[in-house]
Enzyme design. Structure first.
Site, PDB file in Angstrom:
ATOM      1  N   GLN A 169      -8.315   0.194   2.666  1.00  0.00           N
ATOM      2  CA  GLN A 169      -9.220  -0.539   3.819  1.00  0.00           C
ATOM      3  C   GLN A 169     -10.454  -0.901   3.478  1.00  0.00           C
ATOM      4  O   GLN A 169     -11.111  -1.703   3.978  1.00  0.00           O
ATOM      5  CB  GLN A 169      -9.432   0.512   4.908  1.00  0.00           C
ATOM      6  N   CYS A 214       0.315   2.198  11.596  1.00  0.00           N
ATOM      7  CA  CYS A 214       1.576   2.592  10.746  1.00  0.00           C
ATOM      8  C   CYS A 214       2.402   3.250  11.723  1.00  0.00           C
ATOM      9  O   CYS A 214       3.505   3.749  11.370  1.00  0.00           O
ATOM     10  CB  CYS A 214       1.256   3.131   9.465  1.00  0.00           C
ATOM     11  N   ASN A 252      -8.782   4.640   7.590  1.00  0.00           N
ATOM     12  CA  ASN A 252      -7.907   3.382   8.451  1.00  0.00           C
ATOM     13  C   ASN A 252      -8.235   3.585   9.805  1.00  0.00           C
ATOM     14  O   ASN A 252      -8.167   2.427  10.643  1.00  0.00           O
ATOM     15  CB  ASN A 252      -6.550   3.100   7.880  1.00  0.00           C
ATOM     16  N   HIS A 276      -1.993  -7.593   2.705  1.00  0.00           N
ATOM     17  CA  HIS A 276      -2.320  -7.953   4.040  1.00  0.00           C
ATOM     18  C   HIS A 276      -3.361  -7.468   5.104  1.00  0.00           C
ATOM     19  O   HIS A 276      -3.545  -7.642   6.063  1.00  0.00           O
ATOM     20  CB  HIS A 276      -0.778  -7.501   4.950  1.00  0.00           C
ATOM     21  N   THR A 297      11.768  -7.987 -10.377  1.00  0.00           N
ATOM     22  CA  THR A 297      11.263  -9.153 -10.489  1.00  0.00           C
ATOM     23  C   THR A 297       9.976  -9.475  -9.794  1.00  0.00           C
ATOM     24  O   THR A 297       9.965  -9.394  -8.344  1.00  0.00           O
ATOM     25  CB  THR A 297      12.322 -10.355 -10.074  1.00  0.00           C
ATOM     26  N   GLY A 321       0.765  -1.360  -0.018  1.00  0.00           N
ATOM     27  CA  GLY A 321      -0.003   0.115   0.023  1.00  0.00           C
ATOM     28  C   GLY A 321       0.841   1.171  -0.101  1.00  0.00           C
ATOM     29  O   GLY A 321       0.653   2.191  -0.754  1.00  0.00           O
TER      30      GLY A 321
HETATM   31  C1  LIG Z   1      -5.285   3.451   4.255  1.00  0.00           C
HETATM   32  C2  LIG Z   1      -4.109   2.705   4.367  1.00  0.00           C
HETATM   33  N1  LIG Z   1      -3.044   3.127   3.307  1.00  0.00           N
HETATM   34  C3  LIG Z   1      -1.909   2.743   2.958  1.00  0.00           C
HETATM   35  C4  LIG Z   1      -1.517   1.836   3.984  1.00  0.00           C
HETATM   36  C5  LIG Z   1      -0.040   1.172   3.888  1.00  0.00           C
HETATM   37  O1  LIG Z   1      -0.036  -0.041   3.388  1.00  0.00           O
HETATM   38  P1  LIG Z   1       1.199  -0.950   3.587  1.00  0.00           P
HETATM   39  O2  LIG Z   1       1.281  -1.492   4.742  1.00  0.00           O
HETATM   40  O3  LIG Z   1       0.977  -2.459   2.555  1.00  0.00           O
HETATM   41  O4  LIG Z   1       2.383  -0.393   2.999  1.00  0.00           O
HETATM   42  C6  LIG Z   1      -2.210   1.374   5.246  1.00  0.00           C
HETATM   43  C7  LIG Z   1      -1.697   0.244   6.149  1.00  0.00           C
HETATM   44  O5  LIG Z   1      -1.823   0.575   7.487  1.00  0.00           O
HETATM   45  C8  LIG Z   1      -3.419   1.832   5.346  1.00  0.00           C
HETATM   46  O6  LIG Z   1      -4.326   1.480   6.324  1.00  0.00           O
END
Ligand SMILES: Cc1ncc(COP(=O)(O)O)c(C=O)c1O
Length: 398
Positions: free
Chosen positions: A186, A331, A158, A208, A244, A76
């Site tokens: 999300q 995050c 999120n 994930h 790759t 993401g």
């Molecule tokens: C709304 C949103 N965007 C982007 C991401 C980032 O995705 P990734 O963890 O696959 O880099 C997240 C992860 O928490 C998310 O909730």
């Protein structure tokens, strides 16, 4: 802190999800006997290529895209960076103005590239969500300019779980000739998602959050959308994302998305009922409140404030009882800053510190929620009893 009990009640599905056993099963052959490089011309490579392209076709069918519009990425954050930077720069090369719009409560994977562009010749306008946690079309229209290059507004937030009117927002962007990207990380699998119907030019997904593997994602990039690759090199993915390909990851992503689609009709109401049970239980405690409207909302997400409590302290005490929750964006965990999402919807910093995000998912049971609702109130009472802030705000009763 030693864990007192061996059970784990996982209530943080918005942070990540376990890989579903059926997804793992689909991936395993591509991590063992079908290990070829999808770009190699001999049989082993052609076999991996078939696996990759089959995954691409399945994803395209599930998101209403044409097959070449599906670009496999490393997740993401990469997809968000690639879309925001890649489309804005390329659009300017094609004569659009150096102006972009992002919402004020995007994931940092959108906000930071936007800030970066702001330091490198772009003007960046922010459209704020309203206190209900939704970004509205009229508010976007107010910041649009005739030469805006790109608008990026997330499909679901999120931290709050609120869902934006993406079709309307994309239409507003297009009225000014701007391209529209949405971070749909999300929302994927939780609503019927169709690129053509929504009318977006680009979207980001990650594996994930849908019971697929970490480190693999998809960027939807509508044919004809200006784009400069973020990752350059061997020219894979139609020169849009070199490197790759992670064939096992792509296969896992496709399988994970299929399962989300197959189970949505039964899973969404089940998760909604569990979420509402949790919300009711929490709101029965004094000085608690829900963040964001439930009118346009993801099924399994709930974000609440528990006034007078430090989120981190609550998280650790719950962890000690085997319960995993979040007090902000996963995050940015580790940061003691109040959540930028809660601040964006007008939550005062001292209140934002006491936020609790629960996300319910495929493997959550009623017993899990009831256990959580048994464990939480005494923790809150203890923390409030120790809190000078709470005593100041509400006296000593909890
Ligand atoms: C709304 C949103 N965007 C982007 C991401 C980032 O995705 P990734 O963890 O696959 O880099 C997240 C992860 O928490 C998310 O909730």
């Amino acid at each position: 802190m030693a864990q007192e009990e061996s059970r784990t009640i996982y209530l943080d599905y918005a942070a990540t999800t376990p890989v579903d056993a059926r997804v793992l099963e689909a991936m395993l052959p591509f991590m063992s006997e079908r290990y070829g490089n999808a770009n190699s011309l001999y049989a082993l490579g052609r076999d991996a290529y078939r696996g990759l392209e089959d995954a691409r076709e399945r994803v395209a069918a599930l998101i209403g895209a044409n097959v070449p519009e599906v670009v496999f990425t490393g997740g993401g954050s990469e997809g968000d960076n690639a879309a925001v930077l890649g489309i804005s720069r390329a659009a300017v090369t094609r004569g659009r103005g150096a102006h972009i719009v992002v919402s004020g409560f995007e994931h940092k994977a959108v906000l930071e590239p936007a800030e970066y562009l702001g330091k490198h010749g772009f003007e960046v306008s922010i459209v704020m969500p309203r206190p209900d946690g939704v970004v509205y079309a009229d508010d976007l229209r107010a910041v649009m300019r005739p030469d805006t290059a790109l608008v990026s507004v997330m499909h679901a937030n999120n931290e709050l779980g609120t869902v934006m009117p993406i079709k309307e927002l994309a239409a507003v962007a297009h009225e000014s000739g701007a391209y529209f990207h949405t971070d749909a990380v999300q929302v994927l699998g939780k609503v019927a998602w169709d690129a053509k119907d929504l009318g977006v030019d680009a979207a980001t997904f990650t594996g994930h959050k849908i019971y697929g593997p970490k480190g693999v994602g998809v960027m939807y990039l509508k044919r004809g959308t200006p784009y400069e690759a973020l990752i350059m090199g061997g020219g894979q993915e139609g020169k849009r994302r070199s490197g790759t390909q992670n064939v096992a990851g792509a296969v896992g992503f496709a399988r994970a998305l299929e399962l989300m689609e197959e189970e949505r009709e039964t899973e969404n109401p089940r998760e909604t009922a569990l979420r509402d049970r949790a919300i009711q239980g929490i709101l029965a405690m004094p000085n608690t409140a829900l963040n964001g409207t439930l009118d346009a909302h993801l099924p399994g997400t709930a974000n609440l404030v528990i006034k007078g409590v430090e989120g981190e302290a609550m998280l650790l005490q719950l962890d000690n009882r085997g319960i995993a929750v979040s007090t902000g964006s996963a995050c940015s965990s580790g940061s003691l800053e109040p959540s930028h999402v809660l601040l964006a919807i007008g939550c005062p910093p001292e209140i934002a510190h006491g936020s609790l995000r629960l996300t319910i998912g495929r493997f959550t049971t009623t017993e899990d929620i009831d256990y959580f609702l048994d464990v939480l109130p005494p923790i809150i009472e203890r923390l409030r009893a120790m809190s000078p802030v709470y005593a100041r705000m509400f006296g000593n009763g909890s």
